[in-house]
Design a protein around this motif. Structure first.
Motif, short mmCIF file in Angstrom:
data_model
loop_
_atom_site.label_atom_id
_atom_site.label_comp_id
_atom_site.label_asym_id
_atom_site.label_seq_id
_atom_site.Cartn_x
_atom_site.Cartn_y
_atom_site.Cartn_z
N ALA A 54 -8.13 1.40 2.99
CA ALA A 54 -8.14 0.58 1.81
C ALA A 54 -8.55 -0.84 1.98
CB ALA A 54 -6.90 0.15 1.12
N GLU A 55 -9.02 -1.15 3.29
CA GLU A 55 -9.14 -2.61 3.66
C GLU A 55 -10.41 -3.12 3.50
OE1 GLU A 55 -9.96 -4.48 7.91
OE2 GLU A 55 -7.49 -4.56 7.54
N GLU A 56 -11.59 -2.13 3.68
CA GLU A 56 -12.98 -2.59 3.32
C GLU A 56 -13.13 -2.70 1.75
OE1 GLU A 56 -17.66 -0.98 3.91
OE2 GLU A 56 -15.88 -0.20 4.78
N ARG A 57 -12.60 -1.96 0.99
CA ARG A 57 -12.74 -2.19 -0.46
C ARG A 57 -11.82 -3.40 -0.84
NH1 ARG A 57 -8.87 -0.58 -3.87
NH2 ARG A 57 -8.12 1.03 -2.40
N ARG A 58 -10.63 -3.77 -0.26
CA ARG A 58 -9.98 -4.99 -0.83
C ARG A 58 -10.51 -6.21 -0.16
NH1 ARG A 58 -4.84 -3.46 1.32
NH2 ARG A 58 -4.60 -2.67 -0.63
N ASP A 89 0.57 -1.27 -0.02
CA ASP A 89 -0.01 0.07 -0.15
C ASP A 89 0.84 1.25 0.10
OD1 ASP A 89 -2.29 -1.47 -0.29
OD2 ASP A 89 -2.87 -1.21 2.14
N GLY A 124 -13.71 -6.61 -0.38
CA GLY A 124 -14.65 -7.00 -1.32
C GLY A 124 -14.27 -7.25 -2.84
N THR A 125 -13.25 -6.73 -3.35
CA THR A 125 -12.67 -6.85 -4.63
C THR A 125 -11.68 -8.03 -4.67
OG1 THR A 125 -10.66 -5.59 -4.01
CG2 THR A 125 -12.48 -4.38 -4.97
#
Length: 239
Positions: free
Chosen positions: A223-227, A31, A229-230
């Motif tokens: 960035a964790e929540e998006r990661r 990151d 999911g993706t």
């Protein structure tokens, strides 16, 4: 029943390669730089084979030799560890004076001390070499590329800091069960690989369960929540 001559790399990679060679096995994020690298089991195995061939053919090491690995949790470190185990050498995670080779980052070359052979890794996402290396230090990225991407193990020594293949596998399987890893999981982790327990819990346990690893360096909490999911995260590395 597995034979005692099987390497740790065979034990963890063979079932994955048989089941899902093309699926993602290690996804690495940094990151701090925005880097993202993803390796399938087949690509990881090719890198490990190149490393094993380099250890055997370039440095002349054989089963029972000792290699100091002074590297962070990284996809290239995964290839180094698997390559060492394929070559039948024992990995130590400190600058052991009895080691015959040290694999290090450029800023840790001095830590290798009197270890006879040293190879430095830039850990650059594009595979760039380390610049201005001291005389006698091998650049891993330049060297490993010329070696073959198939390897045929010739023997098995200790695997990790004096522990045998069977001992490491037993600990890894118990760790995977404790952490609840299964073959369908995508495991999120930002833990280090500086001790045998960390390597077993954060790396070997993931592979031996058949799961895939999403390893994050310098994690950005935003960035964790998006990661999650993706990357379809289903499990986390537990302390």
């Amino acid at each position: 029943m597995r034979q005692l001559t099987e390497t740790l790399t065979d034990a963890v990679l063979d079932p994955i390669l048989a089941r899902d060679p093309a699926g993602p096995r290690i996804t690495y994020y940094d990151d701090a730089t925005g880097a993202r690298i993803e390796l399938s089991a087949l690509t990881l195995a090719n890198w490990a084979a190149k490393t094993a061939n380099m250890i055997r053919d370039e440095f002349g090491l054989s089963s029972g030799s000792r290699v100091a690995v002074l590297l962070p949790a990284h996809w290239q470190t995964a290839a180094v560890l698997l390559g060492c185990w394929w070559a039948g050498v024992e990995v130590v995670l400190h600058a052991d004076p009895d080691a015959e080779l040290a694999l290090v980052t450029a800023d840790r070359i001095a830590e290798a001390g009197d270890i006879p052979e040293v190879a430095a890794l830039s850990l650059d996402p594009m595979g760039m070499p380390v610049r201005d290396l001291p005389i006698g230090v091998t650049d891993y990225a330049s060297s490993v590329r010329v070696h073959g991407d198939q390897f045929h193990p010739g023997g098995v020594g200790c695997a990790l800091d004096g522990e045998s293949v069977s001992e490491v596998l037993d600990k890894a399987r118990k760790s995977a069960a404790r952490q609840g890893f299964t073959a369908g999981d995508r495991v999120l982790s930002s833990s280090s690989w500086q001790t045998p327990a960390e390597v077993i819990d954060g790396f070997v346990a993931v592979l031996v369960s058949g799961a895939s690893l999403v390893q994050v360096a310098n994690p950005d909490p935003a960035a964790e929540e998006r990661r999650i999911g993706t990357e379809r995260i289903t499990a986390r590395r537990q302390a």
